[in-house]
Design an enzyme around this catalytic site. Sequence first.
Site, PDB file in Angstrom:
ATOM      1  N   CYS A   1       0.813  -1.228   0.000  1.00  0.00           N
ATOM      2  CA  CYS A   1       0.000   0.000   0.000  1.00  0.00           C
ATOM      3  C   CYS A   1       0.842   1.271   0.000  1.00  0.00           C
ATOM      4  CB  CYS A   1      -0.964  -0.010   1.183  1.00  0.00           C
ATOM      5  SG  CYS A   1      -2.115  -1.385   1.065  1.00  0.00           S
TER       6      CYS A   1
ATOM      7  N   HIS B   1      -3.367   7.125   1.737  1.00  0.00           N
ATOM      8  CA  HIS B   1      -3.752   5.782   1.302  1.00  0.00           C
ATOM      9  C   HIS B   1      -5.124   5.472   1.910  1.00  0.00           C
ATOM     10  CE1 HIS B   1      -3.902   1.596   0.583  1.00  0.00           C
ATOM     11  NE2 HIS B   1      -3.725   1.266   1.846  1.00  0.00           N
TER      12      HIS B   1
ATOM     13  N   ASN C   1      -9.975  -0.545  -0.684  1.00  0.00           N
ATOM     14  CA  ASN C   1      -8.512  -0.431  -0.676  1.00  0.00           C
ATOM     15  C   ASN C   1      -7.966  -1.054  -1.967  1.00  0.00           C
ATOM     16  OD1 ASN C   1      -5.777  -0.618  -0.242  1.00  0.00           O
ATOM     17  ND2 ASN C   1      -5.937  -1.424   1.837  1.00  0.00           N
TER      18      ASN C   1
HETATM   19  O1  UT7 Z   1      -3.542  -0.933   3.560  1.00  0.00           O
HETATM   20  C1  UT7 Z   1      -3.017  -1.490   4.705  1.00  0.00           C
HETATM   21  C2  UT7 Z   1      -3.696  -2.739   4.886  1.00  0.00           C
HETATM   22  N1  UT7 Z   1      -4.756  -2.915   5.762  1.00  0.00           N
HETATM   23  C3  UT7 Z   1      -5.246  -2.085   6.701  1.00  0.00           C
HETATM   24  O2  UT7 Z   1      -4.867  -0.984   6.908  1.00  0.00           O
HETATM   25  C4  UT7 Z   1      -6.347  -2.663   7.527  1.00  0.00           C
HETATM   26  C5  UT7 Z   1      -6.198  -2.309   8.987  1.00  0.00           C
HETATM   27  N2  UT7 Z   1      -7.204  -2.917   9.794  1.00  0.00           N
HETATM   28  C6  UT7 Z   1      -8.512  -2.584   9.742  1.00  0.00           C
HETATM   29  O3  UT7 Z   1      -8.899  -1.748   8.965  1.00  0.00           O
HETATM   30  C7  UT7 Z   1      -9.459  -3.205  10.725  1.00  0.00           C
HETATM   31  O4  UT7 Z   1      -8.733  -3.903  11.717  1.00  0.00           O
HETATM   32  C8  UT7 Z   1     -10.497  -4.164  10.070  1.00  0.00           C
HETATM   33  C9  UT7 Z   1     -11.477  -3.372   9.245  1.00  0.00           C
HETATM   34  C10 UT7 Z   1      -9.780  -5.199   9.213  1.00  0.00           C
HETATM   35  C11 UT7 Z   1     -11.273  -4.903  11.162  1.00  0.00           C
HETATM   36  O5  UT7 Z   1     -11.892  -3.955  12.007  1.00  0.00           O
HETATM   37  P1  UT7 Z   1     -11.783  -4.104  13.589  1.00  0.00           P
HETATM   38  O6  UT7 Z   1     -12.541  -3.000  14.164  1.00  0.00           O
HETATM   39  O7  UT7 Z   1     -10.322  -4.197  13.933  1.00  0.00           O
HETATM   40  O8  UT7 Z   1     -12.543  -5.444  13.845  1.00  0.00           O
HETATM   41  P2  UT7 Z   1     -12.006  -6.773  14.549  1.00  0.00           P
HETATM   42  O9  UT7 Z   1     -11.061  -7.505  13.683  1.00  0.00           O
HETATM   43  O10 UT7 Z   1     -11.564  -6.432  15.961  1.00  0.00           O
HETATM   44  O11 UT7 Z   1     -13.348  -7.585  14.670  1.00  0.00           O
HETATM   45  C12 UT7 Z   1     -14.424  -7.148  15.505  1.00  0.00           C
HETATM   46  C13 UT7 Z   1     -15.575  -8.130  15.330  1.00  0.00           C
HETATM   47  C14 UT7 Z   1     -15.158  -9.585  15.464  1.00  0.00           C
HETATM   48  O12 UT7 Z   1     -16.219 -10.295  16.079  1.00  0.00           O
HETATM   49  P3  UT7 Z   1     -16.201 -10.624  17.648  1.00  0.00           P
HETATM   50  O13 UT7 Z   1     -14.967 -11.444  17.859  1.00  0.00           O
HETATM   51  O14 UT7 Z   1     -16.132  -9.292  18.331  1.00  0.00           O
HETATM   52  O15 UT7 Z   1     -17.466 -11.366  17.863  1.00  0.00           O
HETATM   53  C15 UT7 Z   1     -15.008 -10.049  14.046  1.00  0.00           C
HETATM   54  O16 UT7 Z   1     -15.210 -11.437  13.901  1.00  0.00           O
HETATM   55  O17 UT7 Z   1     -16.119  -8.002  13.995  1.00  0.00           O
HETATM   56  C16 UT7 Z   1     -16.128  -9.276  13.366  1.00  0.00           C
HETATM   57  N3  UT7 Z   1     -15.910  -9.080  11.937  1.00  0.00           N
HETATM   58  C17 UT7 Z   1     -16.903  -8.874  11.069  1.00  0.00           C
HETATM   59  N4  UT7 Z   1     -18.236  -8.799  11.238  1.00  0.00           N
HETATM   60  C18 UT7 Z   1     -18.979  -8.574  10.146  1.00  0.00           C
HETATM   61  C19 UT7 Z   1     -14.729  -9.047  11.272  1.00  0.00           C
HETATM   62  N5  UT7 Z   1     -14.961  -8.829   9.965  1.00  0.00           N
HETATM   63  C20 UT7 Z   1     -16.295  -8.732   9.826  1.00  0.00           C
HETATM   64  C21 UT7 Z   1     -17.138  -8.505   8.716  1.00  0.00           C
HETATM   65  N6  UT7 Z   1     -18.456  -8.427   8.923  1.00  0.00           N
HETATM   66  N7  UT7 Z   1     -16.649  -8.346   7.476  1.00  0.00           N
END
Ligand code: UT7
Length: 338
Positions: free
Chosen positions: A122, A263, A293
């Site tokens: 990225c 980004h 992204n």
């Molecule tokens: O370009 C550089 C590359 N990438 C990035 O910059 C990405 C950086 N990270 C992020 O943007 C975020 O961490 C994500 C968008 C990937 C995830 O968001 P988060 O707020 O960190 O969520 P999380 O991984 O802590 O998950 C929270 C909850 C979980 O459920 P429980 O364990 O709380 O019951 C996940 O299983 O949300 C759940 N979850 C989803 N629910 C619905 C994870 N993905 C999804 C989804 N739909 N797509």
Amino acid sequence: MEIAGKTPNPYRAKITAIGGYVPPGILTNHDLEKIVETNDTWITERTGIRERRILEKGLATSDMAVEAARAVLEARGIAPGELHAIIVCTVTPDMFFPATACLVQERLGAAGVWGYDLIAACSGFVYGLTTAAHLVSAGPPKKVLVIGSDTMSRILDYTDRATCILFGDGAGAFLVETAENGSEGFLDFINEVDGSGGQYLKMPGGGSRMPASHESINSKQHFVHQEGQQVFKYAVRKMAEMSNTLLSRNGLRGDDVKLLIPHQANRRIIEATAKALDMPLERVIINIDRFGNTTAATIPLATLDAVESGRLKKGDLVLFAAVGAGYTAGANLWRWQC
Ligand code: UT7
């Protein structure tokens, strides 16, 4: 500041044309609801993404790169053979080799041009801009085409809701060339890699450590693997830190910059960066809602939006900032000259 006894470098780089391409196929959050256990509200609230573009089967990264390149050449009114070099920033090349830059050169008919691919995920486009600016500043006058093109849909596991909702396909490009004497363009950059973060965002399979095998395919090693929260924390900290360091060492504050073009990985990362820089969101380009992204293509595509909407004009000070897999991070400061 000039060093006594040294002649100032007459070769400064400026950006003279931009272009982009996104495929027509749209994958909305509602479409994803039918593929994987997710919902529009979660995706919109946690990421800011509403839809992303998906390249049709049979096409690849170089096809989008060529479209973006042609748009740049047309905008600048030059022939492909007038280019000096083509840098393609990508983590989804058509194939490992030949480099995508070679495929693009051939398709454009850019005889006599050299080029290569740059892998910085990225941060790829920011690194490409830094590299192009330094090629230009080495003189003599030249034109370097920097393309960011990624077909992320080809390396996503559409059963993994934590990653497949984030990414889309697209390409964007800038022409970086020698500025007239006395004119400003490229001002400064800061780039950094931190390999300790490599474990948190990667595609493990397909390289020399884990060549393709039945086992690697069955265990989904040829897809993006991400520990989202780790990457999120690093991105929030590093985008702000890189941007602040770059501004302060140039005697600038967020207030002095017309636009931040970051980004587009997550709307929350962008908002946190803007807050840390004390920049109102009116001076930050956000188009993640439409494209998700697109890895190396986010910054040129966001810049295209900025120019087309009249928010970026000749003479404006613009800051590009990115963080990505590696970890890689960087920022570039330019005086806009298009
Ligand atoms: O370009 C550089 C590359 N990438 C990035 O910059 C990405 C950086 N990270 C992020 O943007 C975020 O961490 C994500 C968008 C990937 C995830 O968001 P988060 O707020 O960190 O969520 P999380 O991984 O802590 O998950 C929270 C909850 C979980 O459920 P429980 O364990 O709380 O019951 C996940 O299983 O949300 C759940 N979850 C989803 N629910 C619905 C994870 N993905 C999804 C989804 N739909 N797509």
